[in-house]
Scaffold this active site. Structure first.
Site, mmCIF file in Angstrom:
data_model
loop_
_atom_site.group_PDB
_atom_site.id
_atom_site.type_symbol
_atom_site.label_atom_id
_atom_site.label_comp_id
_atom_site.label_asym_id
_atom_site.label_seq_id
_atom_site.Cartn_x
_atom_site.Cartn_y
_atom_site.Cartn_z
ATOM 1 N N TYR A 57 1.477 9.968 -10.090
ATOM 2 C CA TYR A 57 0.694 8.943 -9.387
ATOM 3 C C TYR A 57 0.079 7.972 -10.394
ATOM 4 O O TYR A 57 0.263 6.751 -10.296
ATOM 5 C CB TYR A 57 -0.394 9.631 -8.563
ATOM 6 C CG TYR A 57 -1.209 8.704 -7.701
ATOM 7 C CD1 TYR A 57 -0.672 8.167 -6.533
ATOM 8 C CD2 TYR A 57 -2.515 8.372 -8.038
ATOM 9 C CE1 TYR A 57 -1.424 7.324 -5.725
ATOM 10 C CE2 TYR A 57 -3.273 7.530 -7.234
ATOM 11 C CZ TYR A 57 -2.731 7.009 -6.081
ATOM 12 O OH TYR A 57 -3.481 6.175 -5.289
ATOM 13 N N THR A 69 8.339 5.590 -5.687
ATOM 14 C CA THR A 69 7.715 4.701 -4.703
ATOM 15 C C THR A 69 6.880 3.628 -5.393
ATOM 16 O O THR A 69 6.957 2.443 -5.056
ATOM 17 C CB THR A 69 6.828 5.524 -3.743
ATOM 18 O OG1 THR A 69 7.676 6.428 -3.038
ATOM 19 C CG2 THR A 69 6.091 4.639 -2.758
ATOM 20 N N TYR A 89 5.769 -9.879 -13.883
ATOM 21 C CA TYR A 89 6.334 -10.843 -12.919
ATOM 22 C C TYR A 89 5.460 -12.094 -12.855
ATOM 23 O O TYR A 89 5.962 -13.200 -12.668
ATOM 24 C CB TYR A 89 6.478 -10.209 -11.528
ATOM 25 C CG TYR A 89 7.841 -9.572 -11.326
ATOM 26 C CD1 TYR A 89 8.153 -8.343 -11.907
ATOM 27 C CD2 TYR A 89 8.826 -10.202 -10.561
ATOM 28 C CE1 TYR A 89 9.394 -7.756 -11.734
ATOM 29 C CE2 TYR A 89 10.074 -9.620 -10.375
ATOM 30 C CZ TYR A 89 10.350 -8.403 -10.960
ATOM 31 O OH TYR A 89 11.589 -7.826 -10.787
ATOM 32 N N LEU A 146 0.829 -1.211 0.000
ATOM 33 C CA LEU A 146 0.000 0.000 0.000
ATOM 34 C C LEU A 146 0.862 1.258 0.000
ATOM 35 O O LEU A 146 0.364 2.360 0.232
ATOM 36 C CB LEU A 146 -0.953 0.016 1.206
ATOM 37 C CG LEU A 146 -2.169 -0.903 1.088
ATOM 38 C CD1 LEU A 146 -1.845 -2.315 1.534
ATOM 39 C CD2 LEU A 146 -3.327 -0.359 1.879
ATOM 40 N N ARG A 203 -8.012 15.319 0.924
ATOM 41 C CA ARG A 203 -9.061 14.793 0.052
ATOM 42 C C ARG A 203 -10.434 15.295 0.501
ATOM 43 O O ARG A 203 -10.593 15.844 1.582
ATOM 44 C CB ARG A 203 -9.002 13.259 0.018
ATOM 45 C CG ARG A 203 -7.941 12.805 -0.970
ATOM 46 C CD ARG A 203 -7.745 11.326 -0.964
ATOM 47 N NE ARG A 203 -7.103 10.885 0.257
ATOM 48 C CZ ARG A 203 -6.728 9.636 0.497
ATOM 49 N NH1 ARG A 203 -6.945 8.707 -0.401
ATOM 50 N NH2 ARG A 203 -6.134 9.315 1.638
ATOM 51 N N THR A 258 -11.911 6.216 -1.181
ATOM 52 C CA THR A 258 -12.208 5.578 0.105
ATOM 53 C C THR A 258 -12.025 6.592 1.227
ATOM 54 O O THR A 258 -11.169 7.469 1.130
ATOM 55 C CB THR A 258 -11.286 4.358 0.292
ATOM 56 O OG1 THR A 258 -11.557 3.429 -0.758
ATOM 57 C CG2 THR A 258 -11.511 3.674 1.629
ATOM 58 N N ASN A 286 10.847 -4.007 -6.085
ATOM 59 C CA ASN A 286 11.471 -4.574 -4.887
ATOM 60 C C ASN A 286 10.565 -5.584 -4.183
ATOM 61 O O ASN A 286 11.030 -6.620 -3.704
ATOM 62 C CB ASN A 286 11.880 -3.450 -3.923
ATOM 63 C CG ASN A 286 13.051 -2.650 -4.508
ATOM 64 O OD1 ASN A 286 13.887 -3.193 -5.236
ATOM 65 N ND2 ASN A 286 13.096 -1.354 -4.209
ATOM 66 N N LYS A 317 1.341 4.138 -10.871
ATOM 67 C CA LYS A 317 0.461 3.004 -10.551
ATOM 68 C C LYS A 317 0.211 2.139 -11.787
ATOM 69 O O LYS A 317 0.060 0.920 -11.686
ATOM 70 C CB LYS A 317 -0.868 3.517 -9.998
ATOM 71 C CG LYS A 317 -0.759 4.137 -8.605
ATOM 72 C CD LYS A 317 -0.592 3.068 -7.534
ATOM 73 C CE LYS A 317 -0.710 3.648 -6.129
ATOM 74 N NZ LYS A 317 -0.575 2.614 -5.082
HETATM 75 N N1 UDP Z 1 -12.442 18.454 -3.973
HETATM 76 C C1 UDP Z 1 -13.167 19.585 -3.609
HETATM 77 N N2 UDP Z 1 -12.832 20.236 -2.465
HETATM 78 C C2 UDP Z 1 -11.838 19.806 -1.628
HETATM 79 C C3 UDP Z 1 -11.104 18.650 -1.999
HETATM 80 C C4 UDP Z 1 -11.447 18.016 -3.187
HETATM 81 O O1 UDP Z 1 -14.099 20.008 -4.305
HETATM 82 O O2 UDP Z 1 -11.607 20.451 -0.585
HETATM 83 C C5 UDP Z 1 -12.838 17.758 -5.214
HETATM 84 C C6 UDP Z 1 -11.689 17.442 -6.166
HETATM 85 O O3 UDP Z 1 -11.452 18.530 -7.038
HETATM 86 C C7 UDP Z 1 -12.216 16.217 -6.864
HETATM 87 C C8 UDP Z 1 -13.067 15.513 -5.802
HETATM 88 O O4 UDP Z 1 -13.359 16.510 -4.821
HETATM 89 O O5 UDP Z 1 -13.043 16.568 -7.940
HETATM 90 C C9 UDP Z 1 -12.351 14.371 -5.128
HETATM 91 O O6 UDP Z 1 -11.082 14.834 -4.748
HETATM 92 P P1 UDP Z 1 -10.073 14.005 -3.840
HETATM 93 O O7 UDP Z 1 -8.838 14.834 -3.659
HETATM 94 O O8 UDP Z 1 -10.770 13.532 -2.615
HETATM 95 O O9 UDP Z 1 -9.727 12.682 -4.661
HETATM 96 P P2 UDP Z 1 -9.521 12.371 -6.216
HETATM 97 O O10 UDP Z 1 -10.715 11.588 -6.583
HETATM 98 O O11 UDP Z 1 -9.455 13.660 -7.003
HETATM 99 O O12 UDP Z 1 -8.245 11.628 -6.288
#
Ligand code: UDP
Length: 257
Positions: A89, A36, A103, A17, A130, A119, A43, A93
């Site tokens: 990212y 990473t 592998y 993770l 997030r 999540t 690794n 990934k």
């Molecule tokens: N977002 C938002 N306000 C916040 C943080 C995120 O409106 O304070 C929006 C972001 O632009 C995206 C969605 O919420 O459209 C989910 O963002 P998050 O960073 O949680 O994860 P993502 O799915 O983008 O990886």
């Protein structure tokens, strides 16, 4: 241990993770982020090969980029910008998935690849960045709720306990190695989420609109038919319940400050 550096310990199985998943955190040091995912995959696959054990990769719905189809199923190849601010990212990934498959094909390593959709839950960091933790912390503090863009973008939010039960079921079974979507197929717009959080917190916060980050996907919704078929898995905790549990957690954290 830093997964960018080879490691040799006798293990029975591996869950990888490693890698920040929040855009603000993975973009802070993008070169570290892609190292990473890529060096970490190599690794840990080497370790699994050496000790002949199972290795689980936490991949992501970000492999689908800004998808041109919805919901996203595992056979969709994605629409990913290779040179944008999310690429460290997304491409890290994606390359990790490539390494896992190679592998498996070349050395017979026993792999599992899960593609995790958004999540949330208790124990997220207050400064995770997030959307769920941001909105809840803002609502509880009575601060402005920051919606990026027009708020019409969608996400499907999975409660952490559901995700973990999916991880374990997927890891333990021997029929399929993935990639397999794990998430909650219940999309909502960020405008709707903001309102739900305000209501559940009985908050006086108001919504403000800020600039949409570059390459922010417009929609995200998992097709979980594979997980349902092979794992007999689907999320059990609805959004209201999950948000309430998360709000209770952040209430306690904020009360201690
Ligand atoms: N977002 C938002 N306000 C916040 C943080 C995120 O409106 O304070 C929006 C972001 O632009 C995206 C969605 O919420 O459209 C989910 O963002 P998050 O960073 O949680 O994860 P993502 O799915 O983008 O990886």
């Amino acid at each position: 241990h830093n997964v960018q550096v080879p490691i040799d310990i006798k293990v029975d199985g591996i869950f990888n993770l490693a890698c920040p998943a929040s855009p603000v955190h993975y973009q802070r040091n993008p070169v570290e982020t892609i190292k990473t995912s890529v060096l970490g995959a190599i690794n840990l696959l080497e370790l699994a090969k050496k000790y002949n054990c199972r290795v689980f990769q936490a991949s992501t719905s970000e492999v689908y980029g800004d998808p041109s189809t919805s919901p996203q199923s595992e056979d969709y190849w994605g629409n990913v910008n290779p040179i944008g601010i999310r690429s460290c990212y997304d491409e890290g990934k994606r390359a990790a998935e490539t390494l896992f498959m190679d592998y498996f094909r070349n050395f017979g390593v026993d792999i599992r690849i899960a593609r995790i959709f958004n999540t949330y839950g208790p124990k997220m960091a207050q400064n995770d960045g997030r959307v769920v933790s941001n909105f809840i912390v803002q609502a509880l503090k009575g601060e402005n709720i920051t919606i990026y863009g027009d708020g019409n973008q969608t996400r499907s939010l999975c409660y952490v306990d559901d995700l973990i039960s999916g991880f374990i079921k997927f890891y333990e079974q021997t029929k399929v190695r993935g990639p397999m979507n794990l998430g909650n197929p219940d999309p909502l717009t960020m405008n709707e989420l903001a309102q739900e959080v305000i209501d559940l917190c009985s908050s006086k916060s108001v919504v403000v609109y800020e600039k949409l980050p570059l390459d922010d996907p417009l929609r995200r919704e998992p097709d979980i038919s594979l997980a349902t078929k092979y794992l007999n898995w689907s999320p059990a905790i609805g959004r209201r319940e999950g948000l309430q549990r998360t709000i209770e957690y952040f209430k306690k954290v904020l009360a201690l400050q």
